[in-house]
Design an enzyme around this catalytic site. Structure first.
Site, mmCIF file in Angstrom:
data_model
loop_
_atom_site.group_PDB
_atom_site.id
_atom_site.type_symbol
_atom_site.label_atom_id
_atom_site.label_comp_id
_atom_site.label_asym_id
_atom_site.label_seq_id
_atom_site.Cartn_x
_atom_site.Cartn_y
_atom_site.Cartn_z
ATOM 1 N N ASP A 97 25.097 -10.663 26.422
ATOM 2 C CA ASP A 97 24.307 -9.543 26.932
ATOM 3 C C ASP A 97 23.862 -8.714 25.724
ATOM 4 O O ASP A 97 24.707 -8.245 24.952
ATOM 5 C CB ASP A 97 25.210 -8.712 27.857
ATOM 6 C CG ASP A 97 24.449 -7.918 28.880
ATOM 7 O OD1 ASP A 97 23.399 -7.354 28.520
ATOM 8 O OD2 ASP A 97 24.919 -7.830 30.035
ATOM 9 N N ASP A 193 19.331 -6.411 28.219
ATOM 10 C CA ASP A 193 19.497 -5.235 29.073
ATOM 11 C C ASP A 193 18.222 -4.379 29.043
ATOM 12 O O ASP A 193 17.627 -4.197 27.968
ATOM 13 C CB ASP A 193 20.683 -4.425 28.511
ATOM 14 C CG ASP A 193 21.117 -3.296 29.417
ATOM 15 O OD1 ASP A 193 21.454 -3.568 30.570
ATOM 16 O OD2 ASP A 193 21.132 -2.136 28.950
ATOM 17 N N GLU A 234 16.263 -8.176 31.793
ATOM 18 C CA GLU A 234 16.335 -7.227 32.901
ATOM 19 C C GLU A 234 15.139 -6.305 32.729
ATOM 20 O O GLU A 234 15.029 -5.613 31.716
ATOM 21 C CB GLU A 234 17.631 -6.428 32.848
ATOM 22 C CG GLU A 234 17.785 -5.530 34.064
ATOM 23 C CD GLU A 234 18.815 -4.420 33.875
ATOM 24 O OE1 GLU A 234 19.389 -3.989 34.882
ATOM 25 O OE2 GLU A 234 19.028 -3.967 32.744
ATOM 26 N N HIS A 306 26.608 -6.573 38.483
ATOM 27 C CA HIS A 306 27.641 -5.570 38.198
ATOM 28 C C HIS A 306 27.140 -4.141 38.465
ATOM 29 O O HIS A 306 27.916 -3.204 38.379
ATOM 30 C CB HIS A 306 28.100 -5.703 36.742
ATOM 31 C CG HIS A 306 26.997 -5.390 35.781
ATOM 32 N ND1 HIS A 306 25.901 -6.199 35.617
ATOM 33 C CD2 HIS A 306 26.794 -4.336 34.966
ATOM 34 C CE1 HIS A 306 25.081 -5.662 34.742
ATOM 35 N NE2 HIS A 306 25.595 -4.524 34.322
ATOM 36 N N ASP A 307 25.851 -3.983 38.742
ATOM 37 C CA ASP A 307 25.304 -2.666 39.115
ATOM 38 C C ASP A 307 25.022 -2.580 40.617
ATOM 39 O O ASP A 307 24.758 -1.492 41.132
ATOM 40 C CB ASP A 307 23.967 -2.408 38.408
ATOM 41 C CG ASP A 307 24.091 -2.368 36.896
ATOM 42 O OD1 ASP A 307 25.144 -1.955 36.393
ATOM 43 O OD2 ASP A 307 23.111 -2.747 36.225
HETATM 44 O O1 ISL Z 1 22.607 0.645 37.875
HETATM 45 C C1 ISL Z 1 21.511 0.983 38.260
HETATM 46 C C2 ISL Z 1 21.373 1.809 39.402
HETATM 47 O O2 ISL Z 1 22.627 2.144 39.827
HETATM 48 C C3 ISL Z 1 20.312 0.511 37.594
HETATM 49 O O3 ISL Z 1 19.249 1.368 37.749
HETATM 50 C C4 ISL Z 1 20.625 0.301 36.136
HETATM 51 O O4 ISL Z 1 20.796 1.511 35.491
HETATM 52 C C5 ISL Z 1 19.511 -0.448 35.483
HETATM 53 O O5 ISL Z 1 19.364 -1.643 36.186
HETATM 54 C C6 ISL Z 1 19.876 -0.744 34.035
HETATM 55 O O6 ISL Z 1 21.098 -1.425 33.968
HETATM 56 C C7 ISL Z 1 21.580 -1.865 32.751
HETATM 57 O O7 ISL Z 1 21.566 -0.890 31.745
HETATM 58 C C8 ISL Z 1 22.422 0.227 31.942
HETATM 59 C C9 ISL Z 1 23.836 -0.157 32.336
HETATM 60 O O8 ISL Z 1 24.508 0.974 32.806
HETATM 61 C C10 ISL Z 1 23.856 -1.219 33.403
HETATM 62 O O9 ISL Z 1 25.164 -1.628 33.684
HETATM 63 C C11 ISL Z 1 23.004 -2.352 32.920
HETATM 64 O O10 ISL Z 1 23.012 -3.459 33.796
HETATM 65 C C12 ISL Z 1 22.443 0.966 30.639
HETATM 66 O O11 ISL Z 1 22.764 0.074 29.607
#
Ligand code: ISL
Ligand code: CA
Length: 508
Positions: A97, A193, A234, A306-307
């Site tokens: 990641d 990310d 992403e 995971h989100d």
């Molecule tokens: O988690 C979200 C909403 O609850 C999403 O909007 C998320 O913030 C977005 O998809 C980005 O996610 C990624 O970057 C973030 C991190 O917190 C997430 O875990 C990751 O998947 C910041 O690095």
């Protein structure tokens, strides 16, 4: 059958919650190594590891302090090398990641930028004398004052996660070096990310500049040999045509967008504003993305991450029949499937006591008076519950870092012994994908169906497979002919699909 990089099935693994081996309640690299037999038997090709680099941990690794080291919480570089090596002996490769939009505020680049504005790293972050109106995604202003530099720095997420300035060529160069470091170690995929955020403009408001995203990816990837890599981005903010452009140039192979995940959110509001889920809308969203990405385009196929707490709980009342239906649908659509750990055993959101929530986004929302009902469905901790290996848990001999009440009957051990279990459905589907090229490369042809049923053919040369899926908990009568069944879940007969029934069959 020749498998291209995008035909692989990815298992998305949250290291913190997968398997602990030293009793500290936190999953670790040795734990993943211990479970490679399980993953191979499941039939996946690649494991995506959420960040395991050194990090102060405010956002569980999504603020990286050193991209070429392993956080002692998870193990050591030797253990990482052992994992890559042993995984490859299980025919499994590793995807790392890469958090390229921001670093931890403890990263040496940020410290240099803060202390030495005129030095080589002085402009690698976004500094202004005055803040603007922009909000961070975790709530509150996206600008924080540094008394050291006596300026404000920009952070899309928490203040401990300052955004890098991708207008500085040194940033892309640093990331090219990091990618090469991991390729050298044997890593075969990267998940970037929030990669669309590297091309942001922030004045006066935040908006996305696609050309800058494209340029940033080009600069970073130019020195990297990507012939054997799977590149996943992403990028919730990109349009289908922008995604296709990136794919055409092989800057990204697969892109995550979040339209299906947002089906239970009120459009235009925050993720906490919920509305009821309508299976007919799920069908429309799936069709839209499959149609947009047909021919040269390519989709990502995932339900949870995971989100994103489990859709099984959010949409389908934890019904295991719906989990089987979702598995069959996910693994027969056109695209790269990502199975999030626990999907294969039907893990649910469980119950977390209010005082046990840990996620930075959730805590912020609750502090601001947010609704606990929304948190129970959408709080990110629910997606991060420890993996259920046995009825007792089997995750750790100590006390798990995140506590919850969860359905203990849904565990790997029991489902391995039960021929009708969800786990066996996943295993069978993954093995069918290995022998049926139509499921990989086959073109999509839709069948006319009632609004909560989805049906399509996957056509590849002479071969043609048919998929019929009832997205609802009502029986549905239909007129679509079924051939010899390869796999079916739920109750069905020639003209009727029972609640959550789904069938994969030959067309003749
Ligand atoms: O988690 C979200 C909403 O609850 C999403 O909007 C998320 O913030 C977005 O998809 C980005 O996610 C990624 O970057 C973030 C991190 O917190 C997430 O875990 C990751 O998947 C910041 O690095
Ligand atoms: Ca541990």
């Amino acid at each position: 059958m020749i498998k291209s990089h995008r035909h692989q099935v990815v298992y998305h693994l949250y290291p913190k919650s997968f398997q602990d081996t030293n009793g500290d309640g936190v999953g670790d690299l040795n734990g993943i190594r211990k479970r490679l037999d399980y993953l191979q038997r499941l039939g996946v090709d690649m494991i995506w590891l959420c960040p395991v680099y050194t990090s102060p941990g405010y956002d569980h690794g999504y603020g990286v302090a050193d991209y070429t080291s392993i956080d002692p919480l998870y193990g050591s570089m030797d253990e990482m090398e052992a994992l890559i090596d042993e995984a490859s002996r299980h025919d499994i490769t590793i995807m790392m990641d890469i958090v390229a939009n921001h670093t931890s505020s403890c990263h040496k680049w940020f410290i240099a930028s803060e202390h030495d504005p005129d030095g080589p790293y002085g402009d690698t972050y976004i500094w202004r004398d005055e803040p603007t109106e922009v909000e961070s995604f975790f709530g509150g202003s996206a600008w924080t004052y540094s008394s050291i530099r006596q300026q404000y720095y920009f952070h899309s997420f928490a203040k401990e996660q300052p955004d890098l300035n991708w207008n500085q060529p040194i940033v892309a160069k640093e990331f090219a070096r990091i990618l090469s470091f991991w390729i050298e170690k044997g890593v075969r995929g990267f998940r970037f990310d929030v990669i669309d955020l590297i091309g942001k403009q922030i004045h006066p408001h935040r908006w996305l500049n696609f050309e800058r995203v494209q340029e940033g990816l080009r600069e970073m990837l130019a020195p990297v040999d990507r012939s054997n890599l799977l590149l996943v981005g992403e990028a919730g903010g990109l349009s289908p045509s922008e995604i296709r452009q990136l794919q055409e140039e092989r800057l990204l192979d697969v892109v995550f967008n979040f339209e299906t995940c947002a089906l239970d959110e009120v459009a235009g509001k925050s993720k906490w504003h919920l509305q009821s889920f309508d299976p007919a809308e799920l069908k429309m969203t799936i069709k839209k993305w499959q149609d947009e990405m047909k021919e040269d385009g390519w989709n990502s196929l995932f339900w949870n991450n995971h989100d994103q707490p489990r859709v099984l709980s959010r949409w389908y009342d934890d019904d295991i029949r719906a989990a089987k239906m979702l598995a069959l649908l996910q693994l027969t659509l056109r695209g790269t499937p990502f199975i999030y750990q626990g999907d294969e055993i039907g893990m649910t959101n469980g119950n977390i006591q209010q005082s046990d929530y840990q996620d930075i986004e959730t805590l912020r929302y609750l502090q601001q008076g947010g609704a606990i009902q929304s948190v129970q469905l959408k709080g990110r901790d629910h997606a991060r519950l420890p993996m259920m290996w046995t009825k007792e848990g089997g995750f750790s001999t100590g006390s798990a870092w995140l506590q919850a009440m969860i359905d203990a009957d849904r565990n790997v051990h029991d489902q391995q012994l039960d021929d009708d279990s969800l786990l066996q459905v996943y295993r069978r589907l993954l093995s069918i994908r290995k022998t049926e090229p139509a499921l990989l490369d086959g073109e999509m042809r839709w069948q006319e169906t009632p609004s909560t049923m989805i049906a399509f053919d996957r056509i590849h040369g002479e071969q043609s497979l048919r998929i019929l899926v009832n997205l609802s908990n009502h029986s549905i009568r239909h007129r679509i002919k079924m051939g010899k069944t390869l796999i079916g879940v739920g109750d069905y007969c020639e003209e009727e699909l029972g609640p959550y029934a789904a069938v994969l069959c030959y067309t003749f």
